[in-house]
Write an enzyme that holds these catalytic residues in place. Structure first.
Site, PDB file in Angstrom:
ATOM      1  N   HIS A   1     -14.747 -44.964  31.430  1.00 43.83           N
ATOM      2  CA  HIS A   1     -15.043 -44.119  32.303  1.00 43.83           C
ATOM      3  C   HIS A   1     -13.258 -44.686  32.987  1.00 43.83           C
ATOM      4  CE1 HIS A   1     -18.718 -43.465  31.840  1.00 43.83           C
ATOM      5  NE2 HIS A   1     -18.672 -42.203  32.054  1.00 43.83           N
TER       6      HIS A   1
ATOM      7  N   GLY B   1     -21.659 -39.455  35.099  1.00 42.20           N
ATOM      8  CA  GLY B   1     -21.391 -40.202  36.296  1.00 42.20           C
ATOM      9  C   GLY B   1     -22.024 -41.735  35.171  1.00 42.20           C
ATOM     10  N   TYR B   2     -23.196 -42.782  35.856  1.00 39.49           N
ATOM     11  CA  TYR B   2     -22.952 -43.896  35.847  1.00 39.49           C
ATOM     12  C   TYR B   2     -22.244 -44.883  35.190  1.00 39.49           C
ATOM     13  CZ  TYR B   2     -26.721 -47.212  35.403  1.00 39.49           C
ATOM     14  OH  TYR B   2     -27.404 -48.580  35.660  1.00 39.49           O
TER      15      TYR B   2
ATOM     16  N   MET C   1     -18.912 -48.381  24.610  1.00 40.57           N
ATOM     17  CA  MET C   1     -19.056 -48.128  25.956  1.00 40.57           C
ATOM     18  C   MET C   1     -19.834 -46.740  26.132  1.00 40.57           C
ATOM     19  SD  MET C   1     -17.237 -50.224  28.735  1.00 40.57           S
ATOM     20  CE  MET C   1     -17.112 -52.183  28.552  1.00 40.57           C
ATOM     21  N   SER C   2     -21.447 -46.898  26.225  1.00 39.99           N
ATOM     22  CA  SER C   2     -21.296 -46.089  27.045  1.00 39.99           C
ATOM     23  C   SER C   2     -22.936 -46.513  27.962  1.00 39.99           C
ATOM     24  CB  SER C   2     -22.283 -45.414  25.661  1.00 39.99           C
ATOM     25  OG  SER C   2     -23.448 -44.353  25.672  1.00 39.99           O
TER      26      SER C   2
ATOM     27  N   LYS D   1     -15.233 -41.423  22.630  1.00 39.48           N
ATOM     28  CA  LYS D   1     -16.253 -41.819  21.346  1.00 39.48           C
ATOM     29  C   LYS D   1     -17.349 -40.867  20.710  1.00 39.48           C
ATOM     30  CE  LYS D   1     -19.670 -43.904  23.990  1.00 39.48           C
ATOM     31  NZ  LYS D   1     -21.104 -43.264  23.438  1.00 39.48           N
TER      32      LYS D   1
ATOM     33  N   ARG E   1     -25.690 -45.039  27.996  1.00 36.44           N
ATOM     34  CA  ARG E   1     -26.863 -44.815  27.512  1.00 36.44           C
ATOM     35  C   ARG E   1     -27.360 -46.735  26.783  1.00 36.44           C
ATOM     36  NH1 ARG E   1     -25.819 -39.133  25.582  1.00 36.44           N
ATOM     37  NH2 ARG E   1     -27.754 -38.108  26.287  1.00 36.44           N
TER      38      ARG E   1
ATOM     39  N   HIS F   1     -18.586 -46.562  33.464  1.00 40.02           N
ATOM     40  CA  HIS F   1     -18.285 -48.019  32.999  1.00 40.02           C
ATOM     41  C   HIS F   1     -17.022 -47.635  33.404  1.00 40.02           C
ATOM     42  CE1 HIS F   1     -18.336 -45.919  29.510  1.00 40.02           C
ATOM     43  NE2 HIS F   1     -19.285 -45.209  29.576  1.00 40.02           N
TER      44      HIS F   1
ATOM     45  N   GLN G   1     -26.397 -29.249  28.302  1.00 44.99           N
ATOM     46  CA  GLN G   1     -26.488 -29.671  27.196  1.00 44.99           C
ATOM     47  C   GLN G   1     -27.524 -31.077  26.666  1.00 44.99           C
ATOM     48  OE1 GLN G   1     -22.117 -31.596  29.569  1.00 44.99           O
ATOM     49  NE2 GLN G   1     -23.197 -33.601  27.741  1.00 44.99           N
TER      50      GLN G   1
HETATM   51  O1  PAF Z   1     -18.686 -36.425  27.699  1.00 45.11           O
HETATM   52  C1  PAF Z   1     -19.922 -36.323  28.697  1.00 45.11           C
HETATM   53  O2  PAF Z   1     -20.038 -37.270  29.800  1.00 45.11           O
HETATM   54  C2  PAF Z   1     -20.053 -34.851  28.758  1.00 45.11           C
HETATM   55  O3  PAF Z   1     -20.725 -34.099  27.550  1.00 45.11           O
HETATM   56  C3  PAF Z   1     -19.184 -34.112  29.812  1.00 45.11           C
HETATM   57  C4  PAF Z   1     -17.767 -34.397  29.040  1.00 45.11           C
HETATM   58  C5  PAF Z   1     -18.372 -34.435  30.941  1.00 45.11           C
HETATM   59  C6  PAF Z   1     -19.466 -33.098  30.275  1.00 45.11           C
HETATM   60  O4  PAF Z   1     -20.921 -32.344  29.916  1.00 45.11           O
END
Ligand code: PAF
Length: 289
Positions: free
Chosen positions: A40, A34-35, A187-188, A152, A190, A37, A64
Site C-alpha cells: 500500500h 486498510g491493514y 504482499m496482502s 496483484k 490476508r 503494508h 464486495q
Molecule cells: O483492492 C482493494 O483493497 C479493494 O478491492 C478496493 C479497491 C479498495 C475496493 O474496495
C-alpha cells in the site's frame, strides 16, 4: 511534516477535494481496505508522484464480500494505518462509515460484464460489482484526478480501467507492480491469516508462476499445457487447495490456447480458509529472423 486529516463524512471529503481543485491541485486517490503494508505504501508513493494532494481511503467495502466470505473478520488496524499514512505524508485519510456511504435505500450499482465473469469473478459472484461500485463512489467523492491500484489484483485493475473508460470517469487509472516479501510471496493484508506452515507453503504461488514465465521465455507456447503444469505444481503443495490456475489474454482476460500475444498466468489458492491470489505477465520474447 504536513498535517494528515481524517475525514469520515463523504460531504466533507467532497468539499475538501473541491477546494483543492479550485486551487489547481491534482488529487490522487489510493483506495484501500486498510491493514496497510509495504505494498500500500508503494501505491502512496506513486500517488505522491502523480498528484499534488493524496487521499487514502480506508473502507472495508461490504458489497464486495460474498455471504460466506471474511467481511466480519477482515483484519483491521485503523490507528496503526493512520500513523503509517501520517508518516508517509498523506493529506487525507478518508474513512466513511458503511451506513453513511451506503445509506438506507441505496439501490444503484455498477455491473461489470465480460471482464468480471472468469477467474475471481467465477468463484466470487458479485465481487466485482461491489468493487466497481465502490471505486466509482470513491473516485467521485474524492474528485480524484488519478487513482492508484496494485497489479496483484490484476483482474480488479482490468475491471476498474474498463469501468473508468466506459463510464467516462475523469479519473486516470494507474497500476503499480506487486510488492513482494523477501521470499517472493505477494504482499496482502490476508497473509496475516496464514499459519506459519501455510506461510511457508504459500511461496509456491510465486515460485510456480516464475517457473511458468521461465518456460515461456524458453519457448513454450501451449497455454493448456502450461496451465496444467501450473495447476499440478500448486496441487502438489501441502495444504493448498487450488481455486484456479489459468492463462488468459492480458486484455480480454479470455482463456488462450496458444501464446502468440501477451498473456497473464493467474492463480488463486486456498490455505485453510485463506484465499491468496497472484499473477505473472507472460511477455512473448521477440524472435529475430
Ligand atoms: O483492492 C482493494 O483493497 C479493494 O478491492 C478496493 C479497491 C479498495 C475496493 O474496495
Amino acid at each position: 511534516m504536513r498535517e494528515t486529516l481524517t475525514l469520515k463524512d463523504p460531504e466533507t471529503m467532497a468539499a475538501w477535494a473541491e477546494e483543492q481543485r479550485r486551487r489547481g491541485q491534482r488529487v490522487a486517490l489510493v483506495p484501500t481496505m486498510g491493514y496497510l503494508h509495504a505494498g500500500h505504501l508503494a501505491l502512496v508513493r506513486r500517488a505522491q508522484d502523480e498528484g499534488d494532494r493524496v487521499v487514502v481511503s480506508i473502507f472495508v467495502n461490504p458489497t464486495q464480500f460474498g455471504p460466506n466470505e471474511d467481511l466480519a473478520r477482515y483484519p483491521r488496524d485503523f490507528d496503526g494505518d493512520v500513523t503509517k499514512l501520517r508518516e508517509a505524508g498523506v493529506d487525507v485519510v478518508f474513512a466513511p462509515e458503511a451506513h453513511a456511504f451506503y445509506p438506507q435505500g441505496f439501490d444503484s450499482y455498477v455491473v461489470p460484464e465480460r471482464l468480471a465473469t472468469g477467474l475471481c469473478g467465477a468463484s466470487r459472484p458479485g465481487h466485482f460489482r461491489g468493487v466497481a461500485t465502490v471505486v466509482l463512489m470513491l473516485c467521485h467523492v474524492t474528485r480524484a484526478d488519478v487513482a492508484i491500484f496494485g497489479e496483484k489484483d490484476f483482474q480488479q485493475l482490468a475491471v476498474v480501467r474498463r469501468m473508468a473508460q466506459d463510464l467516462w470517469l475523469p479519473t486516470r487509472i494507474v497500476g503499480v507492480p506487486t510488492v513482494r516479501e523477501p521470499d517472493g510471496l505477494a504482499m496482502s493484508s490476508r497473509n496475516v491469516y496464514l499459519t506459519p506452515a501455510a506461510r511457508l507453503q504459500a511461496r509456491a504461488l510465486n515460485q510456480s508462476l516464475s517457473d511458468i514465465a521461465q518456460q515461456v521465455q524458453n519457448g513454450a507456447r501451449d497455454a493448456r499445457q502450461l496451465e496444467n503444469t501450473l495447476r499440478q505444481r500448486l496441487e502438489a503443495t501441502p495444504g493448498a487447495r487450488v481455486d484456479y490456475a489459468s492463462i488468459v489474454d492480458a486484455q480480454s482476460l479470455e482463456p488462450v490456447a496458444e501464446l502468440n500475444r501477451e498473456a497473464v498466468a493467474a492463480v488463486a489458492v486456498f490455505f485453510g480458509s485463506t484465499r491468496l491470489i497472484d499473477n505473472r505477465r507472460l511477455p512473448i520474447p521477440m524472435t529475430l529472423s
